[in-house]
Write a protein that holds these residues in place. Structure first.
Motif, PDB file in Angstrom:
ATOM      1  N   LEU A 184      -0.802   5.217 -11.810  1.00  0.00           N
ATOM      2  CA  LEU A 184      -0.809   3.793 -12.251  1.00  0.00           C
ATOM      3  C   LEU A 184      -0.976   3.234 -13.633  1.00  0.00           C
ATOM      4  CD1 LEU A 184      -2.926   2.464  -9.181  1.00  0.00           C
ATOM      5  CD2 LEU A 184      -0.409   3.017  -9.194  1.00  0.00           C
ATOM      6  N   SER A 185      -1.645   3.904 -14.105  1.00  0.00           N
ATOM      7  CA  SER A 185      -1.800   3.580 -15.859  1.00  0.00           C
ATOM      8  C   SER A 185      -0.832   4.427 -16.604  1.00  0.00           C
ATOM      9  CB  SER A 185      -3.243   3.768 -16.141  1.00  0.00           C
ATOM     10  OG  SER A 185      -3.724   5.234 -16.193  1.00  0.00           O
ATOM     11  N   ASP A 186      -0.567   5.756 -16.176  1.00  0.00           N
ATOM     12  CA  ASP A 186       0.429   6.631 -16.995  1.00  0.00           C
ATOM     13  C   ASP A 186       1.741   5.969 -17.136  1.00  0.00           C
ATOM     14  OD1 ASP A 186       1.531   8.957 -18.429  1.00  0.00           O
ATOM     15  OD2 ASP A 186       1.675   9.712 -16.514  1.00  0.00           O
ATOM     16  N   GLY A 187       2.323   5.273 -16.092  1.00  0.00           N
ATOM     17  CA  GLY A 187       3.648   4.533 -16.008  1.00  0.00           C
ATOM     18  C   GLY A 187       3.251   3.042 -16.080  1.00  0.00           C
ATOM     19  N   GLY A 188       2.085   2.667 -15.595  1.00  0.00           N
ATOM     20  CA  GLY A 188       2.098   1.319 -15.488  1.00  0.00           C
ATOM     21  C   GLY A 188       1.849   0.362 -16.815  1.00  0.00           C
ATOM     22  N   VAL A 189       1.313   1.271 -17.909  1.00  0.00           N
ATOM     23  CA  VAL A 189       1.315   0.486 -19.251  1.00  0.00           C
ATOM     24  C   VAL A 189       2.633   0.198 -19.693  1.00  0.00           C
ATOM     25  CG1 VAL A 189      -1.159   1.441 -19.870  1.00  0.00           C
ATOM     26  CG2 VAL A 189       0.971   2.879 -20.389  1.00  0.00           C
ATOM     27  N   HIS A 190       3.706   0.832 -18.957  1.00  0.00           N
ATOM     28  CA  HIS A 190       5.012   0.595 -19.649  1.00  0.00           C
ATOM     29  C   HIS A 190       5.349  -0.889 -19.123  1.00  0.00           C
ATOM     30  CE1 HIS A 190       6.348   4.298 -21.556  1.00  0.00           C
ATOM     31  NE2 HIS A 190       6.346   4.965 -20.321  1.00  0.00           N
ATOM     32  N   HIS A 191       5.147  -0.888 -18.086  1.00  0.00           N
ATOM     33  CA  HIS A 191       5.314  -2.186 -17.344  1.00  0.00           C
ATOM     34  C   HIS A 191       4.678  -3.571 -17.711  1.00  0.00           C
ATOM     35  CE1 HIS A 191       6.014   1.053 -14.213  1.00  0.00           C
ATOM     36  NE2 HIS A 191       7.172   0.875 -14.699  1.00  0.00           N
ATOM     37  N   ASP A 220      -1.424   5.902  -5.940  1.00  0.00           N
ATOM     38  CA  ASP A 220       0.075   5.784  -6.345  1.00  0.00           C
ATOM     39  C   ASP A 220       0.827   4.698  -6.067  1.00  0.00           C
ATOM     40  OD1 ASP A 220       1.082   6.479  -3.392  1.00  0.00           O
ATOM     41  OD2 ASP A 220      -0.388   8.044  -3.837  1.00  0.00           O
ATOM     42  N   PHE A 221      -0.086   3.689  -5.317  1.00  0.00           N
ATOM     43  CA  PHE A 221       0.433   2.371  -5.018  1.00  0.00           C
ATOM     44  C   PHE A 221      -0.302   1.119  -5.317  1.00  0.00           C
ATOM     45  CE2 PHE A 221       0.537  -1.212  -1.798  1.00  0.00           C
ATOM     46  CZ  PHE A 221       1.910  -1.581  -2.073  1.00  0.00           C
ATOM     47  N   LEU A 222       0.388   0.182  -5.736  1.00  0.00           N
ATOM     48  CA  LEU A 222      -0.399  -0.805  -6.643  1.00  0.00           C
ATOM     49  C   LEU A 222       0.399  -2.344  -6.168  1.00  0.00           C
ATOM     50  CD1 LEU A 222      -2.421  -2.334  -8.276  1.00  0.00           C
ATOM     51  CD2 LEU A 222      -0.952  -1.818 -10.051  1.00  0.00           C
ATOM     52  N   SER A 223      -0.401  -3.265  -5.564  1.00  0.00           N
ATOM     53  CA  SER A 223       0.385  -4.541  -5.403  1.00  0.00           C
ATOM     54  C   SER A 223      -0.447  -5.590  -6.054  1.00  0.00           C
ATOM     55  CB  SER A 223       0.822  -4.935  -4.022  1.00  0.00           C
ATOM     56  OG  SER A 223       1.547  -6.289  -4.138  1.00  0.00           O
ATOM     57  N   SER A 224      -0.125  -6.579  -6.977  1.00  0.00           N
ATOM     58  CA  SER A 224      -0.744  -7.328  -7.556  1.00  0.00           C
ATOM     59  C   SER A 224      -0.349  -8.887  -7.743  1.00  0.00           C
ATOM     60  CB  SER A 224      -1.301  -6.907  -9.114  1.00  0.00           C
ATOM     61  OG  SER A 224       0.098  -6.916  -9.836  1.00  0.00           O
ATOM     62  N   THR A 237       4.545  -5.044  -8.374  1.00  0.00           N
ATOM     63  CA  THR A 237       4.115  -4.088  -7.038  1.00  0.00           C
ATOM     64  C   THR A 237       4.919  -2.861  -7.328  1.00  0.00           C
ATOM     65  OG1 THR A 237       4.002  -5.823  -5.282  1.00  0.00           O
ATOM     66  CG2 THR A 237       4.535  -3.584  -4.789  1.00  0.00           C
ATOM     67  N   ILE A 238       4.244  -1.685  -7.531  1.00  0.00           N
ATOM     68  CA  ILE A 238       4.780  -0.310  -7.756  1.00  0.00           C
ATOM     69  C   ILE A 238       4.411   0.618  -6.756  1.00  0.00           C
ATOM     70  CG2 ILE A 238       2.995   0.029  -9.401  1.00  0.00           C
ATOM     71  CD1 ILE A 238       5.500   1.607 -10.908  1.00  0.00           C
ATOM     72  N   SER A 239       5.286   1.578  -6.486  1.00  0.00           N
ATOM     73  CA  SER A 239       4.797   2.645  -5.489  1.00  0.00           C
ATOM     74  C   SER A 239       5.418   4.178  -6.065  1.00  0.00           C
ATOM     75  CB  SER A 239       5.250   2.493  -4.170  1.00  0.00           C
ATOM     76  OG  SER A 239       4.939   4.035  -3.567  1.00  0.00           O
ATOM     77  N   VAL A 315      -6.865  -1.998 -10.781  1.00  0.00           N
ATOM     78  CA  VAL A 315      -7.471  -0.937 -10.186  1.00  0.00           C
ATOM     79  C   VAL A 315      -9.087  -1.490  -9.827  1.00  0.00           C
ATOM     80  CG1 VAL A 315      -8.487   1.519 -10.303  1.00  0.00           C
ATOM     81  CG2 VAL A 315      -6.241   0.875 -11.152  1.00  0.00           C
ATOM     82  N   ARG A 316      -9.594  -2.169 -10.827  1.00  0.00           N
ATOM     83  CA  ARG A 316     -11.068  -2.491 -10.349  1.00  0.00           C
ATOM     84  C   ARG A 316     -11.028  -3.792  -9.551  1.00  0.00           C
ATOM     85  NH1 ARG A 316     -14.992  -2.335 -15.576  1.00  0.00           N
ATOM     86  NH2 ARG A 316     -14.677   0.036 -16.240  1.00  0.00           N
ATOM     87  N   SER A 317     -10.091  -4.640  -9.257  1.00  0.00           N
ATOM     88  CA  SER A 317     -10.003  -5.559  -8.639  1.00  0.00           C
ATOM     89  C   SER A 317     -10.658  -5.425  -7.315  1.00  0.00           C
ATOM     90  CB  SER A 317      -8.619  -6.307  -8.547  1.00  0.00           C
ATOM     91  OG  SER A 317      -8.426  -7.431  -7.730  1.00  0.00           O
ATOM     92  N   ALA A 318     -11.318  -6.500  -6.754  1.00  0.00           N
ATOM     93  CA  ALA A 318     -12.049  -6.468  -5.504  1.00  0.00           C
ATOM     94  C   ALA A 318     -10.891  -7.131  -4.404  1.00  0.00           C
ATOM     95  CB  ALA A 318     -13.192  -7.132  -5.517  1.00  0.00           C
ATOM     96  N   GLY A 319      -9.903  -7.897  -5.053  1.00  0.00           N
ATOM     97  CA  GLY A 319      -9.003  -8.485  -4.215  1.00  0.00           C
ATOM     98  C   GLY A 319      -9.188  -9.944  -3.626  1.00  0.00           C
ATOM     99  N   ASN A 320     -10.703 -10.340  -3.914  1.00  0.00           N
ATOM    100  CA  ASN A 320     -11.191 -11.539  -3.543  1.00  0.00           C
ATOM    101  C   ASN A 320     -10.607 -12.031  -2.182  1.00  0.00           C
ATOM    102  OD1 ASN A 320     -12.113 -11.969  -6.254  1.00  0.00           O
ATOM    103  ND2 ASN A 320     -10.122 -12.517  -6.826  1.00  0.00           N
ATOM    104  N   LYS A 321     -10.959 -11.067  -1.147  1.00  0.00           N
ATOM    105  CA  LYS A 321     -10.304 -11.250   0.477  1.00  0.00           C
ATOM    106  C   LYS A 321     -10.912 -12.294   0.821  1.00  0.00           C
ATOM    107  CE  LYS A 321      -9.767  -6.214   0.446  1.00  0.00           C
ATOM    108  NZ  LYS A 321     -10.180  -5.000   0.951  1.00  0.00           N
ATOM    109  N   VAL A 322     -10.298 -13.105   1.842  1.00  0.00           N
ATOM    110  CA  VAL A 322     -10.632 -14.125   2.636  1.00  0.00           C
ATOM    111  C   VAL A 322     -10.109 -13.661   3.860  1.00  0.00           C
ATOM    112  CG1 VAL A 322     -10.409 -16.420   3.481  1.00  0.00           C
ATOM    113  CG2 VAL A 322     -10.722 -16.069   0.951  1.00  0.00           C
TER     114      VAL A 322
END
Length: 328
Positions: A184-191, A220-224, A237-239, A315-322
């Motif tokens: 996620l960070s190896d490639g994600g910093v590009h994005h 290996d999966f992230l949606s923000s 969103t990346i997988s 990665v650290r985000s708690a998602g603020n779930k309701v």
């Protein structure tokens, strides 16, 4: 015309990035750089690399290379956790650095790289090639010119679909990542670099990150969902394990742009954007920073730190779930 002074460059780490990404670019820039020294964890790899570039001096250790007096700068293509100590050693010896991204394993140690660079008269250049991609600069130009009105929403979906045939999957340091979020960070910093280039700084983030594939090291999966300081809402969103078609769009009050590597579609109008070797462009920029005094804007450790901070926040985000059930 006065001939250009070549920068004597030492290659440190002779893996995939050095062989397949940096070397072709440097061969095209032989009027700017001379590879004078090589070292790698395995001497045979260094010797093989040296044969590819005209047999520069091969050293058993990084320390010997720095002590040799043969280099003005080093090109670091190493496991991420080695960036900080190797940058520090180079600066102590008065040697410039160009270093593969991410800047470090996490923001906290990345801050130390920034601090080292600010205290040194030598250049620390983080090689983020996405800051040299013409299509992203064209998108930035269109957004800032008002071609789509005020930007409202950005959506970037990336489906890499890595499997056992992917060469990066089998890199030891990627299989057991010490850098936050692994791929996620190896490639994600590009994005992050591309999004920030086009739309500016990001104010807040909420995200979900998952580890779907036992083949890949770490998540290996992230949606923000997030918001830029200019008010644009973003979804990234990346997988790395699921396959699919990439989609990168920015919608504004007066239209939409779709961004690809070689073209941009503004509403229904297709604009071709010539592709260039972004690795070559970053080395050209590094040369200008070191030899000509150009400001280090595109390889700035501060900018690289902000790219990493975006991913670490995801990665650290708690998602603020309701929970829906709580309302029923």
């Amino acid at each position: 015309m006065k001939p250009l002074r070549k920068i004597r460059l030492g290659i440190v780490g002779c893996g995939i990035a050095a062989r397949e990404l940096h070397l072709p670019a440097l061969k095209n820039l032989s009027h700017l750089f001379e590879i004078t020294a090589v070292t790698s964890r395995t001497r045979s790899h260094a010797e093989e690399f040296a044969k590819m570039v005209g047999n520069p001096a091969v050293f058993d250790s990084y320390e010997e290379l720095l002590e040799s007096g043969l280099v003005d700068a080093v090109d670091l293509t190493l496991p991420v956790e080695l960036n900080l100590p190797f940058i520090e050693k180079a600066l102590r010896k008065g040697v410039h650095v160009i270093c593969e991204k991410p800047i470090s394993t996490d923001v906290e140690t990345g801050k130390k790289v920034v601090e080292l660079s600010e205290k040194s008269e030598k250049t620390v250049y983080i090689a983020e090639n996405f800051r040299h991609v013409p299509a992203f600069w064209k998108a930035k130009e269109l957004v800032e010119s008002g071609a789509i009105g005020d930007p409202v929403f950005m959506n970037w979906q990336i489906w890499v679909g890595m499997d056992e045939n992917n060469k990066y999957v089998h890199t030891d340091w990627r299989k057991k990542p010490k850098h936050v979020g692994g791929f996620l960070s190896d490639g994600g910093v590009h994005h992050a670099a591309a999004m920030r280039l086009i739309l500016g700084e990001i104010e807040w983030i909420s995200a979900v990150a998952k580890d779907l594939s036992p083949l890949l090291g770490g998540m290996d999966f992230l949606s923000s969902i997030f918001e830029f300081e200019n008010g644009t809402v973003g979804n990234y969103t990346i997988s790395y394990s699921l396959k699919g078609n990439e989609r990168f769009e920015i919608t504004g009050t007066k239209g939409k742009i779709s961004i690809s590597w070689d073209k941009i579609v503004l509403n229904e109008e297709e604009m071709k954007v010539p592709q260039e070797n972004s690795y070559q462009k970053e080395f050209e920029d590094f040369y200008q920073v070191v030899a000509e005094g150009k400001p280090n804007d595109l390889g700035s450790p501060v900018q690289a730190l902000k790219d990493l901070a975006f991913i670490e926040a995801c990665v650290r985000s708690a998602g603020n779930k309701v929970f829906v059930s709580s309302l029923l």
